[in-house]
Design an enzyme around this catalytic site. Structure first.
Site, short mmCIF file in Angstrom:
data_model
loop_
_atom_site.label_atom_id
_atom_site.label_comp_id
_atom_site.label_asym_id
_atom_site.label_seq_id
_atom_site.Cartn_x
_atom_site.Cartn_y
_atom_site.Cartn_z
N GLU A 134 -51.53 57.83 -73.62
CA GLU A 134 -50.99 58.67 -74.65
C GLU A 134 -50.61 59.84 -74.00
OE1 GLU A 134 -50.81 57.08 -78.71
OE2 GLU A 134 -49.76 56.58 -76.49
N THR A 187 -41.89 60.54 -79.52
CA THR A 187 -42.97 61.45 -79.86
C THR A 187 -42.86 62.73 -79.51
OG1 THR A 187 -44.22 59.44 -80.08
CG2 THR A 187 -45.61 61.56 -80.01
#
Length: 320
Positions: A134, A187
């Site tokens: 991530e 994101t």
């Protein structure tokens, strides 16, 4: 040993909904109906090699791929430099969809790799490794997607320093409906537009909703869950990126949803419902709103996954 005869495992890594309205960066849930599949095999060549990726154009170079980076973190801590693994990835979750595409890749890689190491690492360690994926994907090593992808159900990240993840109770009759408009919201971009400071009155309201949502899950109090699905901090900003968001949210509640909001950083929108019938009524409402817009979309209707990443095929036993 012939490479084809090396121990291997095929895993299913579920899609996830992060934030769950009020729980920005701390609450997530796993879907049962959709996810990625990955083949992971022990190799005579040290390190991590990605052999193929189907369903998305992503880097094969391990250091540039979230699955590769996460698995490299696991092998580094495993501490045996001669250990090697190969990964073949079948992406069913589109990057930028808001339902945990990068998290599924990272979680599937480390959970599958751990199976080949006789489950050497704890689930908490696997979350930590997957967070490195991530970090590569969006610059922030958050756990609200990878935690439910690994543990299943609802999860709460109580703390990041030190990492402290709690598996929450999931009511058996709670369903989720997700619409994924076929537009991409990165994101990293969605995080950049957020305010770095919030009003104290908004923070207090958000804290109350998070606590009430957790209480509602444990008490299986669907009315309390519905009242708690309110985001006064992030949603007002990010919702401008999603076509027909406010109309979608209002009319889905009229169709029987408890409530919902933006899934992760968007553009997907999720709605929680009590029972499959309500969840499918919500799906029909989503379709009626989006069909005239001229925007392609996918809709998922799912139970909450109770297992997270799971093996769907294994060949031989691990030997390390």
């Amino acid at each position: 040993m012939n490479q084809d005869n090396k121990p291997s495992v095929t895993v299913f890594a579920p899609a996830t909904v992060a934030n769950v309205a009020c729980g920005f960066d701390v609450i997530g849930l796993a879907l049962e109906s959709t996810g990625d599949e990955m083949d992971i095999r022990l190799s005579d060549t040290p390190g991590v090699r990605i052999t193929s990726i189907e369903g998305a154009k992503l880097p094969l170079e391990a250091s540039q791929n979230v699955a590769g980076v996460a698995l490299q973190a696991l092998l580094h801590e495993y501490g045996k430099p001669e250990t090697g693994m190969e990964i073949a990835i079948r992406k069913n979750i589109h990057p930028g969809s808001g339902i945990g595409s990068s998290a599924a890749s990272a979680a599937g890689a480390v959970a599958g790799g751990n199976m080949l190491l006789n489950n050497h690492f704890s689930p908490e360690a696997l979350i930590r490794f997957a967070m490195e994926g991530e970090r590569l994907a969006c610059g922030t090593p958050h756990a609200d997607n990878v935690a439910p992808a690994i543990l299943g159900g609802f999860t709460l990240v109580r703390s990041y320093q030190p990492l402290d993840v709690i598996a929450l109770h999931t009511p058996a009759d709670l369903w989720v409906t997700v619409i994924h408009p076929q537009i991409e919201v990165r994101t990293a971009d969605a995080r950049e537009i957020l305010k770095q400071q919030v009003m104290l009155k908004d923070a207090i309201r958000q804290w109350g909703n998070v606590g009430a949502l957790v209480a509602g899950l444990y008490r299986e109090d669907y009315d309390l869950i519905a009242r708690s699905l309110e985001d006064v901090i992030v949603e007002p900003i990010r919702s401008i990126l999603i076509p027909a968001f406010h109309d979608l949210k209002l009319r889905c509640r009229e169709a029987g949803a408890l409530g919902g909001g933006i899934s992760g950083s968007g553009p997907s929108v999720f709605m929680l419902s009590k029972g499959e019938a309500n969840a499918r009524s919500v799906a029909a409402m989503m379709e009626s709103i989006y069909a005239p817009l001229g925007v392609d979309y996918h809709i998922h209707v799912s139970r909450i996954s109770s297992t997270g990443v799971k093996a769907i095929k294994a060949h031989q036993h691990a030997v390390l």
